[in-house]
Motif scaffolding. Structure first.
Motif, mmCIF file in Angstrom:
data_model
loop_
_atom_site.group_PDB
_atom_site.id
_atom_site.type_symbol
_atom_site.label_atom_id
_atom_site.label_comp_id
_atom_site.label_asym_id
_atom_site.label_seq_id
_atom_site.Cartn_x
_atom_site.Cartn_y
_atom_site.Cartn_z
ATOM 1 N N HIS A 123 0.816 -1.217 0.000
ATOM 2 C CA HIS A 123 0.000 0.000 0.000
ATOM 3 C C HIS A 123 0.858 1.279 0.000
ATOM 4 C CE1 HIS A 123 -3.638 2.333 0.978
ATOM 5 N NE2 HIS A 123 -2.890 2.996 1.842
ATOM 6 N N HIS A 148 1.042 4.490 -2.649
ATOM 7 C CA HIS A 148 0.952 5.939 -2.420
ATOM 8 C C HIS A 148 2.082 6.668 -3.159
ATOM 9 C CE1 HIS A 148 -2.420 6.744 0.177
ATOM 10 N NE2 HIS A 148 -2.081 5.814 1.052
ATOM 11 N N ASP A 179 -6.735 7.184 -0.294
ATOM 12 C CA ASP A 179 -6.673 5.814 -0.817
ATOM 13 C C ASP A 179 -7.458 5.651 -2.126
ATOM 14 O OD1 ASP A 179 -5.066 5.182 1.244
ATOM 15 O OD2 ASP A 179 -6.551 4.066 2.404
ATOM 16 N N SER A 182 -0.251 9.762 6.077
ATOM 17 C CA SER A 182 -1.675 9.419 5.986
ATOM 18 C C SER A 182 -2.220 9.105 7.370
ATOM 19 C CB SER A 182 -1.834 8.211 5.055
ATOM 20 O OG SER A 182 -1.305 7.064 5.689
HETATM 21 ZN ZN ZN Z 1 -3.338 4.967 2.416
#
Ligand code: ZN
Ligand code: KG4
Length: 419
Positions: free
Chosen positions: A114, A118, A386, A167
């Motif tokens: 993940h 980003h 996201d 985040s």
């Molecule tokens: Zn994220």
């Protein structure tokens, strides 16, 4: 000839997302189903509810992404899915769906971290901004961000960059280096406790605002005096005594602290406590706080309160506190990021993740970058939080290297990035 079409799937937290991206450089569709309405009344993400909502959304979201891209499974070259870090049950929904679809349509499966996603959101934005304007890539948000700076900077796209991923779950600094068409990552710094977005959300919650709190603090800060409350950087302490021991946050569990330069460690739990103390000490109108709570979490909360309604429930002291909190957090992120870039001799900074949507953060990082002749790049607002376009983009170099996931791929809630 293959079109290089990858279907990306993301379900690590509270957004179910699917996207079709061509050759890691052109978004054909990006669909995001947000669960904010489900979690708002609890003031944060409830993992069990997140899994249930992902189960409900995954099929329609993938269908919508394929339909918007005007493709079917038969047109795809691969399926990419987030395998971690994130909530175990939430990740599993995306992974199980992706595995089944890959098996059924005889497509390779690619597992994506993940955090790497980003970082690739910025690279995707950069590539799209550099493309000549054509009817296909001329939707309003994309052309709005097609700035001259980005076009010029694209010549640097293959140089090392310092990436700040900031985040709700992460505050990490990585050195991202292009290597043989792919990327390698070295962890340079990170939070030892709360992520910056988590601090935004907790401060917003303790002041009675809704979840997620970041966008509210962003908007309300514009109405306060950022110099009113002197939150010193020393209040954001790096807890050196942690040494190599596992810190408290789940997302941070796997990455070692001891090996990192303490100048590039972040800590945001102290400033959250300082805000709480300030509220208690100055007895900031508790009745206003409970009115805000009713506005943001009560039965009317579903019709999202307007900025005017929120402002009507804030006295000047509260607005000054919010603006001062934001100034301190962004100042700390900026100071350490630019210090790391200088120490590594990196001439390019990428800032990404939900908090990168923040207006003051964008303005101050951009100004500081201009002062140091270090360009700072951001994703579009839609690509900051996201989404699945970033997952399909990060998968493209993997696809080219035939780096596919095993058929027993499972969720890794504390998956680390880099070495
Ligand atoms: Zn994220
Ligand atoms: O990247 P993201 O969607 O999910 C995670 O991977 O965590 O980030 C969500 C976080 C939340 O903490 C939210 O409050 C924060 O990003 N956020 C913002 C803004 N928009 C979202 N924080 C500050 N200013 C914003 N405009």
């Amino acid at each position: 000839m293959s079109r290089g079409l990858i279907l990306g799937i993301e379900s690590s937290c509270d957004e179910t997302a699917a996207s079709v991206v061509e050759r890691g450089s052109s978004t054909l569709s990006s669909v995001v189903a947000s669960q904010i309405a489900t979690h708002a009344r609890y003031g944060g993400v409830v993992p069990e509810l997140a899994s249930r909502e992902h189960l409900r959304a995954i099929v329609p979201v993938v269908r919508a992404a394929l339909a918007q891209a005007n493709v079917t499974f038969a047109d795809l070259d691969a399926i990419a899915v987030t395998s971690g870090p994130g909530l175990a049950g939430a990740l599993l929904v995306g992974i199980t769906y992706a595995k089944a679809a890959a098996f059924a349509h005889n497509l390779p499966l690619i597992a994506v971290n993940h955090l790497e996603g980003h970082i690739h959101a910025v690279l995707l934005q950069e590539r799209e901004a550099a493309q000549p304007i054509s009817p296909q890539n001329c939707h309003p948000e994309r052309s709005a961000t097609k700035s001259k700076d980005l076009l010029l900077d694209n010549s640097n796209a293959q140089t090392p960059a310092l990436a700040l991923v900031v985040s709700g779950g992460h505050t990490h600094l990585f050195l991202a280096t292009p290597a043989h068409g792919s990327w390698s990552y070295a962890l340079i710094g990170r939070t030892v406790d709360d992520a910056a977005g988590e601090a935004y959300d907790k401060v917003a919650k303790l002041l009675g605002f809704g979840y997620p709190g970041g966008p509210w603090i962003d908007a309300l800060s514009l109405h306060g005096n950022p110099h009113a409350v002197p939150f010193a950087f020393s209040q954001i302490k790096t807890k050196l005594h942690l040494g190599g021991a596992a810190p408290r946050t789940k997302a941070a569990k796997t990455a070692p602290i001891a090996a990192l330069d303490p100048h590039f460690l972040f800590s945001f739990s102290g400033i959250k406590t300082a805000v709480l103390r300030y509220v208690e000490l100055h007895n900031l109108r508790p009745e206003a706080e409970s009115r805000r709570q009713a506005l943001f979490t009560g039965p009317d909360a579903l019709a999202k309160p307007t900025l005017e309604q929120a402002l009507a429930q804030c006295d000047q002291q509260t607005l000054d506190l919010i603006a001062s909190f934001q100034r301190a957090v962004i100042g700390d992120l900026m100071k350490k990021t630019f210090a790391a870039a200088a120490s590594l001799g990196v001439r390019r900074i990428l800032v990404t993740g939900g908090v990168a949507a923040n207006r003051e953060l964008r303005a101050r990082f951009t100004a500081e970058g201009a002062a140091h002749a270090v360009p700072v790049l951001f994703p579009t607002l839609a690509l900051s939080t996201d989404n699945a376009a970033m997952i399909a983009t990060a998968a493209w170099p993997r696809f080219q290297a035939a780096d596919f996931a095993p058929s027993d791929l499972s969720a890794n809630p504390s998956l680390a990035l880099g070495h």
